[in-house]
Design a protein around this motif. Sequence first.
Motif, mmCIF file in Angstrom:
data_model
loop_
_atom_site.group_PDB
_atom_site.id
_atom_site.type_symbol
_atom_site.label_atom_id
_atom_site.label_comp_id
_atom_site.label_asym_id
_atom_site.label_seq_id
_atom_site.Cartn_x
_atom_site.Cartn_y
_atom_site.Cartn_z
ATOM 1 N N TRP A 1 -14.638 7.419 27.058
ATOM 2 C CA TRP A 1 -16.326 7.329 26.606
ATOM 3 C C TRP A 1 -17.210 8.318 27.556
ATOM 4 C CZ3 TRP A 1 -18.111 5.515 22.281
ATOM 5 C CH2 TRP A 1 -17.000 5.081 21.146
ATOM 6 N N THR A 2 -17.049 8.264 28.922
ATOM 7 C CA THR A 2 -17.676 8.825 29.562
ATOM 8 C C THR A 2 -17.211 10.682 30.013
ATOM 9 O OG1 THR A 2 -17.612 7.719 31.109
ATOM 10 C CG2 THR A 2 -18.769 9.249 31.615
ATOM 11 N N ALA A 3 -18.470 11.455 29.041
ATOM 12 C CA ALA A 3 -18.302 12.722 28.907
ATOM 13 C C ALA A 3 -19.496 13.029 30.872
ATOM 14 C CB ALA A 3 -18.916 13.083 27.667
ATOM 15 N N VAL A 4 -18.074 14.132 31.127
ATOM 16 C CA VAL A 4 -18.814 14.554 32.342
ATOM 17 C C VAL A 4 -18.877 16.080 32.114
ATOM 18 C CG1 VAL A 4 -17.833 12.455 33.944
ATOM 19 C CG2 VAL A 4 -16.392 14.624 32.892
ATOM 20 N N GLY B 1 -25.079 23.875 35.510
ATOM 21 C CA GLY B 1 -23.556 24.649 35.352
ATOM 22 C C GLY B 1 -23.458 24.949 34.050
ATOM 23 N N GLY B 2 -22.293 25.149 33.741
ATOM 24 C CA GLY B 2 -21.634 25.172 32.405
ATOM 25 C C GLY B 2 -21.739 23.693 31.818
ATOM 26 N N HIS B 3 -21.608 24.417 30.309
ATOM 27 C CA HIS B 3 -22.450 24.113 29.027
ATOM 28 C C HIS B 3 -20.812 22.784 29.574
ATOM 29 C CE1 HIS B 3 -19.690 25.366 25.895
ATOM 30 N NE2 HIS B 3 -19.576 26.674 26.377
ATOM 31 N N GLU B 4 -19.609 23.054 29.382
ATOM 32 C CA GLU B 4 -18.151 22.374 28.925
ATOM 33 C C GLU B 4 -17.976 21.450 29.666
ATOM 34 O OE1 GLU B 4 -18.374 25.217 30.847
ATOM 35 O OE2 GLU B 4 -17.712 26.875 29.424
ATOM 36 N N VAL B 5 -17.149 20.081 28.500
ATOM 37 C CA VAL B 5 -17.486 18.522 29.299
ATOM 38 C C VAL B 5 -16.349 18.381 28.937
ATOM 39 C CG1 VAL B 5 -19.649 18.548 28.693
ATOM 40 C CG2 VAL B 5 -18.563 17.573 26.699
ATOM 41 N N ASP B 6 -15.640 17.241 29.925
ATOM 42 C CA ASP B 6 -14.007 16.058 29.486
ATOM 43 C C ASP B 6 -14.552 14.946 29.271
ATOM 44 O OD1 ASP B 6 -12.918 18.298 30.263
ATOM 45 O OD2 ASP B 6 -13.337 18.860 32.475
ATOM 46 N N ASP C 1 -17.585 21.551 35.535
ATOM 47 C CA ASP C 1 -17.719 21.991 36.451
ATOM 48 C C ASP C 1 -18.128 20.846 37.203
ATOM 49 O OD1 ASP C 1 -20.346 21.654 36.410
ATOM 50 O OD2 ASP C 1 -20.286 23.834 35.490
ATOM 51 N N ARG C 2 -18.614 19.324 36.982
ATOM 52 C CA ARG C 2 -19.051 18.562 37.957
ATOM 53 C C ARG C 2 -20.608 18.510 38.196
ATOM 54 N NH1 ARG C 2 -15.030 16.793 35.227
ATOM 55 N NH2 ARG C 2 -13.407 15.743 35.905
ATOM 56 N N VAL D 1 -24.440 8.674 35.246
ATOM 57 C CA VAL D 1 -24.926 9.301 36.605
ATOM 58 C C VAL D 1 -24.385 10.686 37.069
ATOM 59 C CG1 VAL D 1 -25.003 8.627 38.835
ATOM 60 C CG2 VAL D 1 -24.988 7.146 37.049
ATOM 61 N N ASN D 2 -25.439 11.760 37.272
ATOM 62 C CA ASN D 2 -25.010 12.767 37.909
ATOM 63 C C ASN D 2 -24.738 13.497 37.650
ATOM 64 O OD1 ASN D 2 -26.607 12.032 40.259
ATOM 65 N ND2 ASN D 2 -24.776 11.118 41.534
ATOM 66 N N GLU D 3 -23.397 14.042 37.595
ATOM 67 C CA GLU D 3 -22.692 14.996 36.713
ATOM 68 C C GLU D 3 -22.141 14.033 35.055
ATOM 69 O OE1 GLU D 3 -20.957 13.195 39.407
ATOM 70 O OE2 GLU D 3 -19.123 12.346 38.580
ATOM 71 N N GLU D 4 -22.244 12.641 34.649
ATOM 72 C CA GLU D 4 -21.871 12.504 34.021
ATOM 73 C C GLU D 4 -22.874 12.409 32.346
ATOM 74 O OE1 GLU D 4 -19.913 8.073 35.972
ATOM 75 O OE2 GLU D 4 -21.874 7.947 35.202
ATOM 76 N N VAL D 5 -22.730 13.226 31.579
ATOM 77 C CA VAL D 5 -23.626 13.838 30.537
ATOM 78 C C VAL D 5 -24.420 13.125 29.952
ATOM 79 C CG1 VAL D 5 -23.470 15.428 29.204
ATOM 80 C CG2 VAL D 5 -22.263 15.434 30.527
ATOM 81 N N VAL D 6 -23.469 12.377 29.121
ATOM 82 C CA VAL D 6 -23.011 10.706 27.955
ATOM 83 C C VAL D 6 -22.224 9.698 27.699
ATOM 84 C CG1 VAL D 6 -25.310 11.978 26.167
ATOM 85 C CG2 VAL D 6 -23.488 11.768 26.221
ATOM 86 N N HIS D 7 -22.760 9.308 27.528
ATOM 87 C CA HIS D 7 -22.029 8.131 26.926
ATOM 88 C C HIS D 7 -21.055 7.273 28.495
ATOM 89 C CE1 HIS D 7 -21.869 10.028 22.995
ATOM 90 N NE2 HIS D 7 -22.839 9.471 22.406
#
Length: 262
Positions: free
Chosen positions: A230-233, A219-224, A236-237, A82-88
């Motif tokens: 698991w959850t990749a966000v 925003g930027g391509h970086e994820v945490d 920059d949220r 959801v939202n700033e979550e990218v995958v997983h």
Amino acid sequence: MQVLEMSQVIVRNSQEIDQIRQACRVAADVLEHMAKELRVGITTHELDQFARHRMEKLGAESACLNYRSGSKVFPCYTCISVNEEVVHGVASLRRTIHPGDVVSLDVVVRFNGYIGDNARTIIVDPVSDEAAFLVQSTREALYHGITFAKVGNRVGQISNAIQNFIESRDLSIVRNFVGHGVGKDMHEEPQIPNFGRKSDGPKLKDGVTLAIEPMVNLGGHEVDILPDGWTAVTRDRKLSAHFEHTILVTHRGPEILTICKN
Ligand code: MF3
Ligand code: CO
């Protein structure tokens, strides 16, 4: 999938293609029905359980549940981000869908021993202009990339086309996760980055099945990765979107296998 070193293509025979085709139809059905359940007030846990029951009804299993990556085991039937979550994204009893949420649904099933993998991002009303631009661009980037999945082309031509499409719109492509070959296992050779040079990767052949899956950030391509492991966000949220199809490379051109026919 996470980035690994892989570089060969796997050519499937016609029986395998038939089985993968069936698995993909099931995966598309589950995603389609899950998408129809999405509404304000539903929890991501309820959505995940809905998908679980649809898979059971169709005689399929989740390929995500108990999926292992290192020492981690994925705890849900689908990925809901959801939202700033990218995958997983990991479904939760406490996560309720709100108006304006940008929800990525990723469904991977195993059916008669073969895999179908697909994902889609849906915006819950009201739809903001920036969310609409992000989601529509990600969807178009997938379909644009698919047109390069031709016999004799290199994987890098898909990757390069998706990257150019997204960056020309001032959006960014996630690098930590990539598309992949798919068939008997969820992640097979080759990996399919959504960025890179046209000359990268192996050449495609008739009978190759691929999961192409651009993940795009506003925003930027970086994820945490969140503490759940698991959850990749997005770092920059800011918002992220994800679309995925399993496709078959043929002499007649690419064929999208994850289409719901029910
Ligand atoms: N489409 C995602 C991928 O290929 C699905 C991952 S399922 C999980 O990576 F189990 F890893 F979460
Ligand atoms: Co995938």
